[in-house]
Design an enzyme around this catalytic site. Structure first.
Site, PDB file in Angstrom:
ATOM      1  N   ASP A 182     -14.916  10.172   7.546  1.00 47.28           N
ATOM      2  CA  ASP A 182     -13.832   9.227   7.300  1.00 47.28           C
ATOM      3  C   ASP A 182     -12.517   9.974   7.400  1.00 47.28           C
ATOM      4  O   ASP A 182     -12.459  11.192   7.157  1.00 47.28           O
ATOM      5  CB  ASP A 182     -13.971   8.571   5.921  1.00 47.28           C
ATOM      6  CG  ASP A 182     -13.261   7.228   5.858  1.00 47.28           C
ATOM      7  OD1 ASP A 182     -13.931   6.189   5.999  1.00 47.28           O
ATOM      8  OD2 ASP A 182     -12.024   7.219   5.672  1.00 47.28           O
ATOM      9  N   ARG A 189       0.808  -1.213   0.000  1.00 45.74           N
ATOM     10  CA  ARG A 189       0.000   0.000   0.000  1.00 45.74           C
ATOM     11  C   ARG A 189       0.846   1.269   0.000  1.00 45.74           C
ATOM     12  O   ARG A 189       0.423   2.303  -0.517  1.00 45.74           O
ATOM     13  CB  ARG A 189      -0.953  -0.015   1.199  1.00 45.74           C
ATOM     14  CG  ARG A 189      -2.096  -1.007   1.015  1.00 45.74           C
ATOM     15  CD  ARG A 189      -3.042  -1.009   2.194  1.00 45.74           C
ATOM     16  NE  ARG A 189      -4.221  -1.811   1.876  1.00 45.74           N
ATOM     17  CZ  ARG A 189      -5.376  -1.326   1.469  1.00 45.74           C
ATOM     18  NH1 ARG A 189      -5.524  -0.032   1.317  1.00 45.74           N
ATOM     19  NH2 ARG A 189      -6.388  -2.120   1.204  1.00 45.74           N
TER      20      ARG A 189
END
Length: 292
Positions: free
Chosen positions: A153, A42
């Site tokens: 978020d 990632r």
């Protein structure tokens, strides 16, 4: 600028420790040892974006960063797997039991608008699911009902996607054909949430482990926070749950994921069981202990 050949770089144990410490301090997310290769995959695109040749150089840059790259790293490592009506039994419990109770309480005590929060909302699927359920289950019976729906978020890129409201077929796999017809416009393989539903939700950036952020989130009747706690260590889980507890009105409800038991985390929420679903309710006279 020289381009990095990402195939030649690997994440050492030492640098893994540095990066996961940075991420944990910033977000509370925990990457245990067995997830080193997940973190490597990632983060690797950020090396190319920053034009650095190694994970070590990238960690050095982050530790002295004043360009906002840490926000890009957070976006890269945040796991965004969601769908509309992802846990159908929870939405059935909302429609059949919890919403009617909350509406009666609001009508009795005149507590202002019904306040719903989709925490760690990712691309907005859950927040829009709540909006559709409000439109279908509550507005016909209570046309004067006032409500607020907030989606938050830590991933700002996911929030940008949420505001646009474009979804692939996989995201709407649990949506009935009637709801697809009434609340989405289809363009090829893309399903676009109609403005009448998008306008019902406000999206904001928020870190669940940031006390300053959490102080802004108060007096919610319902919080949806499914499949989020599994990414935190025990201490961070307790911290997040205490923040969510404070964000609930007395009598308000919290939904988490089906595998996220709260029993050992010392937060005074009472289990409320429904067919196929488990919610947690803040007692009307509950309070956190002095350890909170």
């Amino acid at each position: 600028m020289k381009r990095t050949n990402s195939k030649e770089v690997t994440l050492s144990v030492r640098t893994f420790e540095r990066l996961r410490t940075l991420i944990q301090k910033r977000t509370g997310l925990d990457f245990p040892d067995e997830k080193r290769y997940l973190l490597e995959s990632r983060v690797k695109p950020r090396l190319r974006a920053q034009g650095v040749s190694s994970f070590e150089a990238y960690a050095d840059r982050l530790e002295t960063d004043n360009t906002g790259e840490i926000a890009n790293l957070v976006n890269a490592v945040t796991i965004n797997e969601t769908a509309f009506f992802r846990h159908p039994s929870q939405f059935e419990a909302l429609e059949e039991s919890i919403f009617p109770e909350l509406v009666r309480r609001h009508q009795q005590h005149r507590t202002g608008p019904l306040r719903l929060w989709s925490a760690a909302c990712s691309a907005g699927d859950e927040a829009y699911s709540l909006a559709i359920l409000i439109r279908e289950a509550l507005e016909p019976r209570h046309p004067r009902l006032e409500y607020e729906i907030v989606g938050t978020d830590i991933d700002t890129e996911a929030l940008d996607e949420a505001r646009v409201g474009h979804y692939r077929k996989r995201s709407v796999r649990n949506v009935s054909s009637a709801y697809l017809r009434d609340y989405f416009d289809q363009s090829g393989d893309t399903f676009v949430v109609k403005p009448s539903i998008r306008d019902m939700v406000e999206f904001r950036p928020l870190n669940l482990t940031d006390a300053r952020d959490m102080r802004k989130m108060r007096n919610f009747d319902l919080i949806m926070c499914a499949n989020v706690l599994i990414y935190f260590n025990k201490e961070s889980k307790r911290e997040v749950l205490q923040g969510l507890y404070r964000s609930l009105r007395p009598g308000g409800y919290l939904f988490v994921g089906g595998s996220e038991a709260l029993g050992e985390l010392e937060v005074p929420l009472e289990a409320a069981r429904y067919d196929g679903a488990l919610a947690y309710q803040r007692p009307t006279n509950g309070s956190l202990s002095s350890r909170a």
